[in-house]
Design an enzyme around this catalytic site. Structure first.
Site, short mmCIF file in Angstrom:
data_model
loop_
_atom_site.label_atom_id
_atom_site.label_comp_id
_atom_site.label_asym_id
_atom_site.label_seq_id
_atom_site.Cartn_x
_atom_site.Cartn_y
_atom_site.Cartn_z
N SER A 149 0.82 -1.21 0.00
CA SER A 149 0.00 0.00 0.00
C SER A 149 0.85 1.26 0.00
O SER A 149 0.33 2.36 -0.21
CB SER A 149 -0.91 0.02 1.24
N HIS A 170 -3.44 -3.81 -5.53
CA HIS A 170 -3.72 -3.36 -4.18
C HIS A 170 -5.19 -3.52 -3.82
O HIS A 170 -6.06 -2.81 -4.32
CB HIS A 170 -3.30 -1.89 -4.02
N GLU A 182 -6.79 -1.49 -6.86
CA GLU A 182 -5.92 -0.59 -7.62
C GLU A 182 -4.90 -1.44 -8.39
O GLU A 182 -4.15 -2.21 -7.77
CB GLU A 182 -5.19 0.38 -6.69
N ASN A 220 -4.59 5.92 -0.93
CA ASN A 220 -3.75 6.32 0.20
C ASN A 220 -3.07 7.67 -0.03
O ASN A 220 -2.80 8.40 0.92
CB ASN A 220 -2.71 5.25 0.50
#
Length: 314
Positions: A149, A170, A182, A220
């Site tokens: 991540s 991800h 992702e 993130n």
């Protein structure tokens, strides 16, 4: 005439090979490295959608716990999905579990896999060592993917000889519930690999989005600076953490306030991400560290999992 014939044969053969190499990989067999929450979740959704899965970790007791957790999760899903037909629900659980095997030796099982998904500790050295070893045993067609991540996919892929067959994949926690994946394409990732992972993500019933290999990817990169700004707002004394949480839930429609989310994600996890980003670009105002966050992590107050973070939990 013979020369022309040989040239024609070579041309057809070359064209056929190029065509084959351009074909997408249909992922049927998956190796998931890491039996934690993320790895177990990935294994579960892959097995539930018709893939054969091998879940790998260092110890049998970890794998036994992972399989038990997967079975309990599947039973909850079956209870809702097959409410009017419990027999079908039981068959769904049994069939899914039969598609998952376990191993403590990653190198011995990758020889027959189409995709390796790594979900181990967020440590570049450890990930590099793993992929460097697996690279020697996996078939040429096998795609490698990391569920990291916060680390750059390129830095992990460089440990292998298959940078063109390496990408980020991800998932989000809890994997069985969260629809997003992702798919991260590095400058070396081939279009064939990229498209294969998009198709694989869709086959899991997920919604893939794509992103370049930039720190934090999409979610993130937006989420963590938001959480850090909430901490800074609190550290300056501009508002209480309780009011900040209520404001974001009632004013922005967020299901959790930033401090609730920080405690849920884990303060140690957030600090790890920020430390990495700060080391990468210390002048970036979005990547500045937090004294209160550092203090709590030093005191082992990581949030929900330790019973105390910005809030206390029973």
């Amino acid at each position: 005439m013979a020369f022309v014939t040989r040239q024609f044969v070579r041309s057809v053969s070359s064209s056929s090979t190029a065509s084959a190499s351009a074909k997408k990989i249909i992922v049927k067999h998956v190796a998931v490295i890491g039996g934690g929450l993320m790895g177990a979740g990935i294994a579960q959704v892959a097995a539930a959608t018709g893939h054969t899965v091998v879940l790998v970790d260092q110890a049998e007791d970890i794998l036994a716990k992972s399989k038990k957790g997967i079975e309990e999760s599947l039973k909850k899903i079956a209870k809702k999905k097959f409410a009017e037909n419990p027999t079908a629900g039981g068959e769904f659980v049994e069939k899914t579990m039969s598609s998952i095997s376990t191993s403590t030796d990653a190198a011995s099982i990758v020889h027959s896999t189409d995709l390796v998904v790594e979900a181990i500790v967020e440590n570049l050295k450890v990930k590099n060592e793993l992929f460097q070893r697996l690279d020697k045993f996996a078939p040429e067609h096998t795609i490698f993917a990391s569920n990291t991540s916060s680390l750059q996919i390129t830095n992990i892929a460089n440990a292998t000889t298959r940078q063109d067959r390496f990408a980020g994949l991800h998932f989000f926690n809890p994997v069985p519930m969260m629809k997003l994946v992702e798919v991260i394409k590095t400058p070396m990732t081939s279009q064939k690999t990229f498209e294969s992972l998009i198709d694989f993500s869709k086959s899991l019933g997920k919604h893939p989005v794509t992103c370049k290999d930039t720190p934090g990817f999409i979610v993130n990169r937006l989420l963590v600076p938001y959480l850090m700004e909430a901490i800074r707002l609190y550290e300056r004394g501009d508002a209480s953490k309780e009011d900040i949480d209520v404001a974001m839930k009632l004013g922005a429609g967020y299901p959790m306030g930033p401090f609730e989310l920080l405690d849920y994600v884990g303060l140690d996890t957030v600090k790890f991400i920020m430390d990495g980003w700060h080391a990468m670009d210390s002048q970036n105002p979005l990547f500045q560290l937090s004294p209160s966050l550092d203090k709590m992590v030093a005191e082992k107050k990581f949030g929900r999992k330790t019973g105390e973070g910005y809030y206390k939990y029973k």
